[in-house]
Write a protein that holds these residues in place. Structure first.
Motif, short mmCIF file in Angstrom:
data_model
loop_
_atom_site.label_atom_id
_atom_site.label_comp_id
_atom_site.label_asym_id
_atom_site.label_seq_id
_atom_site.Cartn_x
_atom_site.Cartn_y
_atom_site.Cartn_z
N THR A 86 4.46 2.21 -1.04
CA THR A 86 4.80 3.03 0.12
C THR A 86 5.59 2.17 1.11
O THR A 86 5.27 1.01 1.33
CB THR A 86 3.53 3.56 0.80
OG1 THR A 86 2.64 2.46 1.07
CG2 THR A 86 2.81 4.56 -0.09
N GLN A 87 6.60 2.75 1.72
CA GLN A 87 7.51 1.99 2.58
C GLN A 87 7.16 2.09 4.06
O GLN A 87 7.72 1.37 4.88
CB GLN A 87 8.94 2.46 2.36
CG GLN A 87 9.43 2.25 0.93
CD GLN A 87 9.41 0.79 0.51
OE1 GLN A 87 10.14 -0.03 1.07
NE2 GLN A 87 8.57 0.46 -0.47
N GLN A 88 6.25 2.99 4.41
CA GLN A 88 5.78 3.11 5.79
C GLN A 88 4.31 3.48 5.78
O GLN A 88 3.80 4.02 4.80
CB GLN A 88 6.57 4.19 6.55
CG GLN A 88 8.02 3.84 6.84
CD GLN A 88 8.66 4.84 7.81
OE1 GLN A 88 7.98 5.63 8.45
NE2 GLN A 88 9.98 4.79 7.91
N ASP A 89 3.62 3.20 6.90
CA ASP A 89 2.28 3.75 7.07
C ASP A 89 2.39 5.27 7.11
O ASP A 89 3.38 5.81 7.63
CB ASP A 89 1.66 3.29 8.39
CG ASP A 89 1.41 1.78 8.44
OD1 ASP A 89 1.48 1.14 7.38
OD2 ASP A 89 1.15 1.27 9.54
N CYS A 90 1.40 5.94 6.56
CA CYS A 90 1.42 7.40 6.64
C CYS A 90 0.01 7.93 6.77
O CYS A 90 -0.97 7.27 6.40
CB CYS A 90 2.12 8.01 5.43
SG CYS A 90 1.19 7.87 3.89
N GLU A 91 -0.10 9.12 7.30
CA GLU A 91 -1.38 9.81 7.42
C GLU A 91 -1.28 11.11 6.64
O GLU A 91 -0.35 11.90 6.85
CB GLU A 91 -1.68 10.10 8.89
CG GLU A 91 -3.02 10.79 9.12
CD GLU A 91 -3.29 11.07 10.59
OE1 GLU A 91 -3.97 10.26 11.23
OE2 GLU A 91 -2.79 12.10 11.09
#
Length: 255
Positions: free
Chosen positions: A67-72
């Motif tokens: 994953t390239q960014q934090d996500c919720e």
């Protein structure tokens, strides 16, 4: 486009375009309502939408996608929102979202694809620690998996008993017990159980909110390994015992 088709599970489109699109990442603005996440690759969309055939197809191409960014995102299995950190592996992704069908598919692929192991674990060696944080029995699929034990368990930056206490997760102690019944017995004992450190860990457990049964299990594990060290008279393994009596460690003589 590619990611719209992957959200919809279009396997035929994936087969046709995989060579040009594999390991690319979604640059669209994240929108949980539209099921769009910046920094996802096709395999992440296959996972969150439970497109199992698509996941099977994508694994040889995107097993190493991070994953390239934090996500919720919302986990149906956990019935709550979960945070997936940037640079999470697909194993961490499915563990944190408790997507058990996808977890089994990915583990089966790794089991049957040893040529993928070196690169997969070179990119991220935190899968075992993530599994330690998952307080459901199926996390043992990773915690007790020979592949993750080989590549990660003996290379953890944090003592696994400390992880067990921090996450209040007795499953981790079960893994150590299981390892003590294998050919890794001495390696396990030597790596985990520097007695000086584990006296402190036992004290930490006593002061924490872990269950009494958990404390007893930890006590027995440390005691077993201490006896193993002493009885085998392994110089390297017993060096740290100098100046520390059995009474100081356990409050009793070790039989």
């Amino acid at each position: 486009g590619w990611f719209v088709r992957m959200q919809g599970g279009d396997l035929k489109y994936a087969i046709k375009h995989i060579e040009s699109e594999m390991q690319t990442y979604d640059k669209r603005q994240s929108s949980a309502d539209l099921n769009i996440f910046t920094g996802f690759s096709a395999i992440h969309y296959a996972i969150i939408n439970s497109h199992y055939d698509l996941l099977h197809f994508l694994l040889p191409y995107e097993i190493n996608s991070l994953t390239q960014q934090d996500c919720e995102l919302f986990s149906k299995s956990l019935n709550q929102k979960v945070i997936i950190d940037q640079f999470s592996t697909v194993v961490q992704f499915v563990l944190l979202s408790k997507n058990l069908v996808c977890l089994q598919i990915i583990l089966d692929f790794l089991q049957n694809s040893p040529q993928c192991h070196e690169e997969f674990f070179r990119l991220n060696k935190n899968n075992f620690q993530t599994a330690c944080s998952c307080l459901y029995p199926e996390a043992m699929l990773v915690l007790n998996n020979p592949i993750f034990i080989h590549y990660e368990l003996f290379n953890l930056a944090t003592n696994p008993l400390d992880l067990a206490i921090s996450y209040n997760n007795p499953l981790v102690v079960n893994v150590l017990e299981n390892q003590l019944q294998t050919a890794n017995l001495y390696k396990t004992a030597k790596f985990f159980l520097d007695v000086r450190e584990n006296v402190n860990l036992l004290q930490k457990a006593v002061c924490s909110e872990v269950s009494e049964a958990f404390k007893v299990k930890m006590y027995q594990l440390v005691k077993f390994c201490y006896k193993l060290y002493r009885n085998e008279k392994m110089l390297e393994a017993t060096a740290f015992l100098v100046g520390l009596s059995e009474e100081e460690i356990f409050g009793e003589k070790v039989q």
